[in-house]
Design a protein around this motif. Structure first.
Motif, PDB file in Angstrom:
ATOM      1  N   TYR A 109      44.209  83.999 -34.669  1.00 49.59           N
ATOM      2  CA  TYR A 109      44.878  85.290 -34.668  1.00 49.59           C
ATOM      3  C   TYR A 109      45.225  85.666 -33.237  1.00 49.59           C
ATOM      4  CZ  TYR A 109      43.816  86.136 -39.542  1.00 49.59           C
ATOM      5  OH  TYR A 109      43.778  86.056 -40.906  1.00 49.59           O
ATOM      6  N   PHE A 110      46.317  86.385 -33.082  1.00 46.69           N
ATOM      7  CA  PHE A 110      46.689  86.896 -31.770  1.00 46.69           C
ATOM      8  C   PHE A 110      47.303  88.278 -31.940  1.00 46.69           C
ATOM      9  CE2 PHE A 110      50.430  84.771 -33.357  1.00 46.69           C
ATOM     10  CZ  PHE A 110      51.501  85.559 -32.956  1.00 46.69           C
ATOM     11  N   ALA A 111      47.103  89.097 -30.931  1.00 49.81           N
ATOM     12  CA  ALA A 111      47.723  90.416 -30.927  1.00 49.81           C
ATOM     13  C   ALA A 111      49.187  90.220 -30.548  1.00 49.81           C
ATOM     14  CB  ALA A 111      47.018  91.334 -29.935  1.00 49.81           C
ATOM     15  N   GLY A 112      50.053  90.767 -31.337  1.00 51.47           N
ATOM     16  CA  GLY A 112      51.480  90.570 -31.110  1.00 51.47           C
ATOM     17  C   GLY A 112      52.077  91.635 -30.219  1.00 51.47           C
ATOM     18  N   GLU A 113      53.266  91.348 -29.801  1.00 53.28           N
ATOM     19  CA  GLU A 113      54.031  92.325 -29.052  1.00 53.28           C
ATOM     20  C   GLU A 113      54.339  93.504 -29.963  1.00 53.28           C
ATOM     21  OE1 GLU A 113      54.982  92.014 -25.777  1.00 53.28           O
ATOM     22  OE2 GLU A 113      53.740  90.210 -25.783  1.00 53.28           O
ATOM     23  N   ASP A 114      54.736  94.606 -29.382  1.00 55.77           N
ATOM     24  CA  ASP A 114      55.118  95.764 -30.182  1.00 55.77           C
ATOM     25  C   ASP A 114      56.455  95.455 -30.850  1.00 55.77           C
ATOM     26  OD1 ASP A 114      55.596  98.192 -31.324  1.00 55.77           O
ATOM     27  OD2 ASP A 114      55.964  99.239 -29.437  1.00 55.77           O
ATOM     28  N   LEU A 115      56.392  95.249 -32.150  1.00 52.48           N
ATOM     29  CA  LEU A 115      57.598  94.925 -32.897  1.00 52.48           C
ATOM     30  C   LEU A 115      58.301  96.169 -33.421  1.00 52.48           C
ATOM     31  CD1 LEU A 115      56.339  91.816 -34.900  1.00 52.48           C
ATOM     32  CD2 LEU A 115      57.656  91.870 -32.776  1.00 52.48           C
ATOM     33  N   GLY A 116      57.779  97.355 -33.063  1.00 50.93           N
ATOM     34  CA  GLY A 116      58.364  98.619 -33.516  1.00 50.93           C
ATOM     35  C   GLY A 116      59.852  98.752 -33.210  1.00 50.93           C
ATOM     36  N   PRO A 117      60.276  98.511 -31.966  1.00 51.25           N
ATOM     37  CA  PRO A 117      61.706  98.642 -31.662  1.00 51.25           C
ATOM     38  C   PRO A 117      62.583  97.676 -32.474  1.00 51.25           C
ATOM     39  CG  PRO A 117      60.440  98.677 -29.631  1.00 51.25           C
ATOM     40  CD  PRO A 117      59.483  98.312 -30.743  1.00 51.25           C
ATOM     41  N   LEU A 118      62.124  96.431 -32.645  1.00 50.91           N
ATOM     42  CA  LEU A 118      62.882  95.467 -33.435  1.00 50.91           C
ATOM     43  C   LEU A 118      62.960  95.920 -34.890  1.00 50.91           C
ATOM     44  CD1 LEU A 118      64.288  92.724 -33.915  1.00 50.91           C
ATOM     45  CD2 LEU A 118      62.005  91.742 -34.228  1.00 50.91           C
TER      46      LEU A 118
END
Length: 150
Positions: A109-118
């Motif tokens: 598992y990895f913490a992802g980038e903030d995908l909110g804007p996408l």
């Protein structure tokens, strides 16, 4: 065959199963122990075969029912494989994404980038209201890469 000592995670899962009304049978204990302690994604058949080493009376139906309940409780996560089949792995704490080796099925598992804007941009462009996402990346782990080059 003697069973190995249950991990803290396996004990927690068994408690959650029992609290939700499930009896803690030998087959269920074996299934939980296998999944709770695995760093690899496992198919229902792989869980079944591994659990048979602990409890010869286990049935494949018990594996599927236990997988469904563990997923319903949020303890495991279904992994959608490219071949259309599913494998399972312990669910992360919090929102994380999966990186899966296509050779050995090791998963991290990895913490992802903030995908909110996408997600907001795609929602606006396509007219969707996006509620959630699930990101799984497939590749080859360092150990499997090293094996290919040795």
């Amino acid at each position: 065959m003697a069973t190995k000592k249950l991990s803290d995670r396996a004990r927690e899962w068994l408690t959650r199963l029992q609290d939700s009304g499930y009896r803690l049978t030998g087959p269920r204990r074996a299934i939980v122990q296998i999944l709770a302690d695995s760093e690899h994604t496992l198919s229902p058949t792989q869980v079944f075969l591994a659990a048979r080493n602990t409890d010869a009376n286990i049935g494949l139906v018990t594996v599927y029912r236990t997988l469904d309940k563990l997923e319903e409780l949020g303890l495991i996560q279904r992994v959608h494989e490219n071949n259309g089949c599913h494998t399972y792995i312990a669910a992360p704490i919090g929102h994380q994404h999966l990186l899966i080796c296509q050779e050995c099925n090791r998963a991290e598992y990895f913490a992802g980038e903030d995908l909110g804007p996408l997600m907001a941009r795609l929602g606006t462009e396509r007219g969707y209201r996006i509620n959630d996402h699930w990101l799984q990346l497939f590749g080859t782990c360092p150990d499997c890469q090293a094996k290919k080059h040795s």
